[in-house]
Design a protein around this motif. Structure first.
Motif, mmCIF file in Angstrom:
data_model
loop_
_atom_site.group_PDB
_atom_site.id
_atom_site.type_symbol
_atom_site.label_atom_id
_atom_site.label_comp_id
_atom_site.label_asym_id
_atom_site.label_seq_id
_atom_site.Cartn_x
_atom_site.Cartn_y
_atom_site.Cartn_z
ATOM 1 N N MET A 20 -0.247 -10.885 -1.108
ATOM 2 C CA MET A 20 0.148 -9.552 -0.660
ATOM 3 C C MET A 20 -1.099 -8.788 -0.214
ATOM 4 N N VAL A 21 -0.951 -7.906 0.765
ATOM 5 C CA VAL A 21 -2.092 -7.067 1.124
ATOM 6 C C VAL A 21 -2.256 -6.004 0.045
ATOM 7 N N ASP A 22 -3.408 -5.360 0.100
ATOM 8 C CA ASP A 22 -3.742 -4.309 -0.828
ATOM 9 C C ASP A 22 -2.573 -3.324 -0.965
ATOM 10 N N GLU A 23 -2.304 -2.919 -2.199
ATOM 11 C CA GLU A 23 -1.097 -2.137 -2.470
ATOM 12 C C GLU A 23 -0.977 -0.888 -1.604
ATOM 13 N N ASN A 24 -2.103 -0.206 -1.388
ATOM 14 C CA ASN A 24 -1.980 1.034 -0.620
ATOM 15 C C ASN A 24 -1.951 0.819 0.885
ATOM 16 N N ARG A 25 -1.880 -0.447 1.317
ATOM 17 C CA ARG A 25 -1.664 -0.703 2.739
ATOM 18 C C ARG A 25 -0.298 -1.330 3.000
ATOM 19 N N GLN A 26 0.500 -1.514 1.939
ATOM 20 C CA GLN A 26 1.820 -2.108 2.119
ATOM 21 C C GLN A 26 2.763 -1.073 2.716
ATOM 22 N N VAL A 27 3.230 -1.322 3.917
ATOM 23 C CA VAL A 27 4.056 -0.309 4.558
ATOM 24 C C VAL A 27 5.303 -0.893 5.214
ATOM 25 N N TYR A 28 5.205 -2.111 5.774
ATOM 26 C CA TYR A 28 6.283 -2.587 6.644
ATOM 27 C C TYR A 28 7.563 -2.925 5.892
ATOM 28 N N VAL A 29 7.438 -3.628 4.760
ATOM 29 C CA VAL A 29 8.642 -4.010 4.021
ATOM 30 C C VAL A 29 9.416 -2.761 3.608
ATOM 31 N N ALA A 33 -0.097 -15.309 11.635
ATOM 32 C CA ALA A 33 -0.722 -14.205 10.900
ATOM 33 C C ALA A 33 -0.009 -12.878 11.122
ATOM 34 N N PHE A 34 0.553 -12.696 12.344
ATOM 35 C CA PHE A 34 1.163 -11.399 12.626
ATOM 36 C C PHE A 34 2.502 -11.257 11.913
ATOM 37 N N TYR A 35 3.216 -12.392 11.753
ATOM 38 C CA TYR A 35 4.449 -12.321 10.958
ATOM 39 C C TYR A 35 4.116 -12.049 9.501
ATOM 40 N N LEU A 36 3.008 -12.644 9.039
ATOM 41 C CA LEU A 36 2.576 -12.358 7.666
ATOM 42 C C LEU A 36 2.272 -10.864 7.514
ATOM 43 N N SER A 37 1.515 -10.316 8.486
ATOM 44 C CA SER A 37 1.199 -8.884 8.428
ATOM 45 C C SER A 37 2.471 -8.051 8.423
ATOM 46 N N ALA A 38 3.461 -8.506 9.199
ATOM 47 C CA ALA A 38 4.682 -7.718 9.346
ATOM 48 C C ALA A 38 5.495 -7.674 8.052
ATOM 49 N N THR A 75 -7.941 0.593 12.499
ATOM 50 C CA THR A 75 -6.805 -0.248 12.130
ATOM 51 C C THR A 75 -6.470 -0.102 10.660
ATOM 52 N N GLU A 76 -7.489 -0.310 9.822
ATOM 53 C CA GLU A 76 -7.277 -0.294 8.383
ATOM 54 C C GLU A 76 -6.805 1.080 7.895
ATOM 55 N N LEU A 77 -7.519 2.115 8.342
ATOM 56 C CA LEU A 77 -7.198 3.442 7.829
ATOM 57 C C LEU A 77 -5.872 3.957 8.384
ATOM 58 N N SER A 78 -5.554 3.589 9.639
ATOM 59 C CA SER A 78 -4.260 4.006 10.181
ATOM 60 C C SER A 78 -3.134 3.340 9.404
ATOM 61 N N GLU A 79 -3.336 2.060 9.069
ATOM 62 C CA GLU A 79 -2.321 1.351 8.300
ATOM 63 C C GLU A 79 -2.132 2.032 6.941
ATOM 64 N N ARG A 80 -3.259 2.339 6.330
ATOM 65 C CA ARG A 80 -3.184 2.984 5.031
ATOM 66 C C ARG A 80 -2.552 4.364 5.157
ATOM 67 N N PHE A 81 -2.908 5.067 6.236
ATOM 68 C CA PHE A 81 -2.344 6.389 6.471
ATOM 69 C C PHE A 81 -0.825 6.294 6.657
ATOM 70 N N ASN A 82 -0.387 5.309 7.438
ATOM 71 C CA ASN A 82 1.056 5.113 7.646
ATOM 72 C C ASN A 82 1.761 4.795 6.331
ATOM 73 N N ALA A 83 1.118 3.946 5.525
ATOM 74 C CA ALA A 83 1.710 3.597 4.231
ATOM 75 C C ALA A 83 1.794 4.836 3.348
ATOM 76 N N TRP A 84 0.740 5.637 3.422
ATOM 77 C CA TRP A 84 0.699 6.868 2.613
ATOM 78 C C TRP A 84 1.791 7.831 3.064
ATOM 79 N N LEU A 85 1.958 7.948 4.397
ATOM 80 C CA LEU A 85 3.004 8.823 4.925
ATOM 81 C C LEU A 85 4.387 8.353 4.486
ATOM 82 N N ALA A 86 4.571 7.027 4.534
ATOM 83 C CA ALA A 86 5.899 6.472 4.272
ATOM 84 C C ALA A 86 6.298 6.602 2.813
ATOM 85 N N ALA A 87 5.296 6.571 1.922
ATOM 86 C CA ALA A 87 5.612 6.682 0.499
ATOM 87 C C ALA A 87 5.971 8.122 0.181
#
Lengths: 360, 422
Positions: free
Chosen positions: B190-199, B172-177, A347-359
């Motif tokens: 905010m979640v850790d910077e390198n995991r921020q993807v959805y916004v 929690a899931f809306y927060l994650s989103a 979960t964690e690494l996929s999320e990070r991977f997706n974020a990395w891809l998106a940036a």
């Protein structure tokens, strides 16, 4: 002579069984030359033996439809071929039928199945069929003079220019990045447990990010190589072998830094033909079919007793032994996929991977 | 005759039909029958809409705030949290945890429990599964036994997550989103910077959809105008050219674009052959934002042309001619006479293209690569790969809200009854 007799009797028995009950099982696998090898080695012989029918369906990842189907109470798959981490995860979530390993057929010399399978190949809900690996392969026409030989070469855009193909997932890519960065195979997962290790892997991936074409289905990487879209790509070793030896494509596998994994058969909870499915799994993972599969694709059988029976490729020339991920020569700097790590961190690494891809 | 004269004349005897039924009753009966008939005609459609639209969307929205994977399988701990609120875990709590771990392992739900906690605190899944394996042999004092198994059980953040997960309903899931989470103290951070993807992806989806809608308008407007003004026999011929791709499968059109755009593809080959670019200078037109925008603009173009065309056909050419004869330049005539009359078509086209683009999936999945993927691709990822359906539902819920907001804005600005779809 004896063999003929045996065949004749077994056919008679099969006919008798067929008239008694002819059922169907739906088997879901990964498609392409891999599914073909299973059709030839497992499904056709089983159909002949029992008179039942196998419906073969493909998915990008056969583990994916299991949870939705079980939760919706509408299971259409009887048997699925999944990766280790998925087998463990699905089993822990109660989505799979349990498979009692003591009911599996023993080796021809009578060794019980529990001892005949490679360590870790049997779990509560799954029976392994093959050992496969994620490797990288290159187009030999692109690097005629000094071909790449190590994992580090895959990440070296200066010495080996050209696009790279990689699977659009965190799994395998992070491990390969660390190995390319000089981390020995046996330290990779310890390092990935730490934030610094993960940062280091992503930093290494950063160096080739702009040159990567991402693939999702196992049949894609040989296609990308053949189209000239990429000069090198990570891939499942069997697919490259079949494209190279089976279709004569100028592809070469680099074994350094290979990541080995099992593929296992599982039966989703509430499978419509559960008993037949169980019978199919027992048949498919017995000694001979596992050995036979190796003559259709270069994946290693998960049973020790199958090893001796592995022969030549279907072209009748190529010895399959040296093509296996488990062959001695291919094992230097090999990594075994850590399913617990991925069940935990996916979960964690996929999320990070997706974020990395998106940036960008 | 004066109004109301009849009832006044015969106040005690109400009007009756020939067979003696009061007229009022007979009328009501007849009307009721007509109403039933009308309802019966509409009923299949109504049922269909409820079954295929309202129920699934309702379920999705419910799923985004409800997740009982933890609460349903950890009954003892849930009961303890219900009684003790924010108190620090005492002996009873540790015992409840061990009992639950045992039972969850027994009925094979420990993976679900671990996964639910893992959504909010990474790395905890194996904590649950591995400790549960040892839980059978644990003896009091349970706190020490658990901490022996893994010291992470003492983490207050873990207990905070478990406390929140003990209710099946959660935001929690809306927060994650929106890339947020709660820390150990329960504050939103905010979640850790390198995991921020959805916004970022939401913004990208919005930005690309607007770009595509505007490109469709710029390309579609002249075509629609041409179609509307040409004589019928020519315009019908041209119309076929618009409709043929419209009727062709989405997948076929997308893969055709892949054949054209890839770096060894037709466009690049032609450019190399013409000598515009060298063999090494092949342009990367696919697996990025450019590829997605090109392919989606082409695919969505008919949705812009058709409503524009239907509006433009109804505008009499004499209006523009009149404007010209009164001295307007062609630009003024277009701007003040023609353009305002096509606004309903523009509105409908933009709205259609934009809403379709926001939810697009196949095209960005195939040609998007990394910089061209949209929020729908992440929703699909959570549906299929990570199996975090609640998060997928929350992301979809936000998307739905955004589309409804846009629809409302459109209604306020242009008026929904001004919209002409074809």
């Amino acid at each position: 002579m004896f063999l003929k007799k045996l065949l004749a009797t077994s056919t008679l028995v099969a006919l008798g069984a067929a008239s008694a009950q002819a059922g169907e099982v739906t088997v879901m696998s990964w498609g392409g030359s891999y599914t073909k090898s299973q059709v030839e080695a497992y499904q056709k012989p089983w159909m002949e033996k029992t008179g039942n029918k196998v419906i073969s369906v493909d998915a990008d990842n056969p583990a994916t439809p299991i949870k939705p189907q079980v939760e919706a109470g509408n299971v259409t798959i009887d048997v699925a071929d999944v990766e280790y981490s998925d087998a463990v995860r699905l089993c822990d979530e109660g989505l799979l039928e349990e498979i009692d390993s003591s009911t599996l057929p023993p080796a021809p010399d009578g060794t019980p199945a529990a001892e005949d399978f490679i360590d870790g190949a049997l779990t509560d809900c799954a029976v392994a069929s093959i050992v496969w690996s994620t490797v990288y392969a290159y187009d030999t026409t692109k690097f005629p003079d000094s071909p790449p030989t190590t994992m580090a070469d895959f990440f070296d855009l200066e010495k080996f220019p050209g696009k790279r193909g990689m699977r659009k997932a965190a799994k395998a890519n992070l491990e390969m990045a660390l190995m390319a960065d000089g981390v020995p195979a046996d330290e990779v997962y310890d390092l990935l447990e730490t934030d610094e290790g993960v940062d280091r892997a992503f930093a290494k991936l950063d160096t080739i990010k702009d040159s990567v074409v991402w693939w999702e289905a196992g049949a894609q990487p040989p296609q990308l190589l053949a189209d000239g879209e990429v000069a090198m790509t990570t891939a499942y070793n069997g697919r490259i072998f079949n494209a190279a030896v089976g279709e004569g494509k100028p592809f070469q596998i680099v074994w350094d830094g290979q990541i080995m994994d099992f593929d296992l058969f599982v039966i989703p909870k509430g499978a419509p033909n559960k008993d037949l499915a169980m019978d199919f799994v027992k048949f498919a993972t017995s000694t001979k079919p596992l050995a036979d599969q190796a003559s259709w694709i270069s994946y290693g059988p998960a049973r020790k007793s199958s090893g001796a029976l592995v022969g030549k490729f279907m072209d009748g020339k190529t010895e399959m032994g040296p093509q296996m991920p488990t062959a001695e020569a291919n094992m230097s700097n090999a990594l075994v996929n850590d399913f617990e790590f991925w069940a935990d961190r996916d979960t964690e690494l996929s999320e990070r991977f997706n974020a990395w891809l998106a940036a960008s | 005759m004066t109004a109301g004269a009849v009832p006044e004349a015969r106040p005690t005897a109400p009007l009756q039909t020939a067979d003696g039924v009061p007229l009022k009753t007979a009328l009501a009966r007849a009307q009721r029958r007509a109403k039933w008939r009308a309802a019966a005609l509409v009923l299949p459609l109504l049922l269909f809409i409820v079954a295929s639209f309202v129920v699934p969307i309702g379920q999705m929205l419910f799923r985004s705030v409800s997740n009982d994977e933890f609460s349903a399988h950890m009954p003892h701990l849930v009961a303890w949290f219900a009684e003790n609120g924010d108190a620090a875990p005492d002996d009873a709590a540790w015992e409840a945890l061990v009992l639950d771990l045992r039972e969850a392992r027994e009925d094979r739900s420990i993976g679900l429990v671990g996964t639910r906690v893992n959504y909010e605190m990474s790395g905890t899944r194996s904590l649950f599964t591995s400790t549960a394996r040892k839980a059978d042999k644990m003896e009091p004092p349970y706190r020490e036994a658990l901490l022996d198994a893994d010291k992470d059980w003492g983490d207050p953040e873990l207990w905070g997550v478990m406390r929140r997960a003990s209710s099946p309903y959660t935001g929690a899931f809306y927060l994650s989103a929106i890339d947020r989470t709660r820390d150990a103290a329960g504050d939103i951070v905010m979640v850790d910077e390198n995991r921020q993807v959805y916004v970022a992806i939401f913004w990208r989806t919005l930005k690309m959809s607007v770009t595509i809608a505007i490109l469709c308008l710029l390309l579609g407007y002249p075509i629609a105008h041409l179609l509307a003004t040409l004589p019928m026999r020519y315009s019908n011929l041209l119309m076929i050219l618009v409709l043929l791709p419209f009727w062709t499968s989405l997948l076929v059109r997308t893969t055709s674009w892949m054949v054209l755009l890839q770096s060894q593809g037709v466009v690049n080959d032609v450019l190399v052959w013409l000598g515009v670019i060298g063999e090494d200078g092949r342009i990367q037109m696919m697996y990025n934002e450019t590829g997605t925008i090109i392919a989606m603009t082409h695919i969505l173009l008919p949705f812009m042309i058709l409503p524009l065309y239907s509006v433009m056909r109804t505008i009499p050419p004499s209006y523009v001619r009149a404007a010209r004869s009164l001295g307007a330049t062609s630009w003024t005539a277009f701007r003040r006479i023609y353009l305002p009359q096509t606004v309903p078509g523009i509105g409908a086209g933009i709205l259609l293209v934009f809403i379709l683009a926001v939810g697009y999936y196949i095209t960005p999945a195939l040609v998007g690569g990394t910089t061209g993927t949209l929020i729908s691709n992440l929703i699909a990822f959570h549906m299929q790969e990570s199996h975090n359906w609640s998060l997928a539902a929350a992301l979809a819920g936000i998307l739905l809200a955004a589309v409804l907001l846009l629809y409302w804005l459109y209604d306020r600005l242009v008026g929904i009854d001004n919209m002409k779809l074809g």
